[in-house]
Design an enzyme around this catalytic site. Structure first.
Site, PDB file in Angstrom:
ATOM      1  CB  SER A  38      -2.061  -2.160 -13.477  1.00 14.66           C
ATOM      2  OG  SER A  38      -0.839  -3.035 -13.067  1.00 14.66           O
ATOM      3  CG  HIS A  63      -0.677   1.545 -12.048  1.00 15.15           C
ATOM      4  ND1 HIS A  63      -0.936   2.727 -11.034  1.00 15.15           N
ATOM      5  CD2 HIS A  63      -0.656   0.320 -11.313  1.00 15.15           C
ATOM      6  CE1 HIS A  63      -0.767   2.176  -9.845  1.00 15.15           C
ATOM      7  NE2 HIS A  63      -0.755   0.735  -9.872  1.00 15.15           N
ATOM      8  CG  ASP A  65       1.339  -2.284 -10.326  1.00 12.02           C
ATOM      9  OD1 ASP A  65       0.957  -1.224  -9.302  1.00 12.02           O
ATOM     10  OD2 ASP A  65       0.445  -2.642 -10.972  1.00 12.02           O
ATOM     11  CG  MET A  67       5.244  -5.265  -6.683  1.00  8.94           C
ATOM     12  SD  MET A  67       4.228  -6.813  -6.852  1.00  8.94           S
ATOM     13  CE  MET A  67       2.734  -5.967  -7.760  1.00  8.94           C
ATOM     14  CG  HIS A  99       1.537   1.251  -6.883  1.00  7.96           C
ATOM     15  ND1 HIS A  99       0.503   0.329  -6.897  1.00  7.96           N
ATOM     16  CD2 HIS A  99       1.893   1.556  -5.515  1.00  7.96           C
ATOM     17  CE1 HIS A  99       0.175  -0.019  -5.313  1.00  7.96           C
ATOM     18  NE2 HIS A  99       0.972   0.948  -4.841  1.00  7.96           N
ATOM     19  CG  MET A 101       3.287  -1.968  -4.306  1.00 10.10           C
ATOM     20  SD  MET A 101       2.363  -2.894  -4.967  1.00 10.10           S
ATOM     21  CE  MET A 101       2.819  -2.303  -6.806  1.00 10.10           C
ATOM     22  CG  MET A 170      -2.971  -0.256  -1.707  1.00 14.83           C
ATOM     23  SD  MET A 170      -2.498  -0.166  -3.673  1.00 14.83           S
ATOM     24  CE  MET A 170      -2.885  -2.052  -4.035  1.00 14.83           C
ATOM     25  CG  ASP A 204      -3.651  -0.465  -7.702  1.00 18.02           C
ATOM     26  OD1 ASP A 204      -4.115  -1.390  -8.321  1.00 18.02           O
ATOM     27  OD2 ASP A 204      -2.522  -0.205  -7.602  1.00 18.02           O
TER      28      ASP A 204
END
Ligand code: DX5
Ligand code: ZN
Length: 249
Positions: A38, A63, A65, A67, A99, A101, A170, A204
């Site tokens: 990640s 990966h 992430d 947010m 991913h 979020m 998760m 993850d």
């Protein structure tokens, strides 16, 4: 008020379906046992070099992430950053694993598909329109992933088994890297394995050489690792150690 688009309506903008050999190979990566570094924990001032470092050690799934400051408190990165490494990753035979979020994930999937995402995962807690969003991701030519938080029961994915390619369990509460692995996670992965059939299970959070084996044994195939890779003195060696512990590439 603009009219709502019917659920079955085609998208205005067409993103080519992934039919070429390279993208088929990239899809195959998600069906294998793989550690996915990640970039959340990478040094963003030299992001390309950090990605090259882990890919030289064998990583093929990177990966990303995302947010939004709403679904989780922090704000991180978006399609611009995913797109900035997509060619580098694809040219080296790798894939981009996004991913999300974020709230309203359906509003953003097209941007990530255009940026070069191969898989787009969003959270079951973030939208009441889970299967519609999964199908929209597939229509954009990407693999579709469904994530659940530690406090969400696995039944949240049970009605989407045929609509998703990746099921993300998760193993920390989402929002930050470097948190400790939740020790009940292997049991949850085992129960998830029973309902998702052939789908890939991704874990993850808190994945390192001491935790990867337990979730691998429980049925996980994709192991996201951020701080255990990029906070190490030698990210390539750290990647290899986690892959060995997981029995993964
Ligand atoms: C957390 C993110 C993770 C994060 C994991 O919300 O989804 O992908 O990068 O970080 P580590 O491996 O440090 O727990
Ligand atoms: Zn993640």
């Amino acid at each position: 008020m603009p009219a709502l688009r019917p659920l079955h309506a085609p998208h205005d903008l067409t993103v080519e379906a992934a039919t070429d050999t390279a993208s088929t190979d990239r899809r195959g990566l998600f069906a294998a046992k793989r550690v996915a570094p990640s970039i959340l924990s990478a040094d963003f001032s030299r992001l390309g070099a950090q990605v090259e470092e882990v890919m030289a050690a064998g990583a093929r799934i990177i990966h990303v992430d995302v947010m939004d400051g709403h679904f989780v408190p922090p704000i991180t990165i978006g399609p611009l950053v995913a797109g900035s490494i997509a060619d580098l990753v694809h040219d080296a035979g790798g894939a981009i694993d996004v991913h999300l979020m974020i709230e309203r994930p359906g509003d953003h999937i097209e941007e990530f598909a255009k940026a070069g995402a191969d898989n787009i995962t969003f959270h079951a807690e973030a939208t009441p329109h889970i299967n519609r969003t999964l199908n929209a991701i597939r229509e954009l030519g990407c693999m579709a992933g469904l994530a659940i938080n530690p406090g969400t029961p696995i039944s949240a994915v049970s009605e989407s088994v045929n609509d998703a390619d990746v099921f993300l369990c998760m193993t920390v509460n989402p929002g930050w890297g470097g948190q400790p692995f939740i020790t009940d996670s292997p049991d949850k992965v085992r129960r998830m394995r029973e309902i998702v059939g052939a789908g890939s299970i991704e874990v993850d959070g808190g994945i390192d050489p001491s935790t990867a084996g337990s979730v691998a044994k429980a049925g996980a195939g994709l192991f996201v690792a951020g701080s255990a890779v990029f906070s190490a003195d030698d990210p390539g060696a750290a990647y290899t150690a986690i892959a060995e512990a997981a029995g993964a590439a």
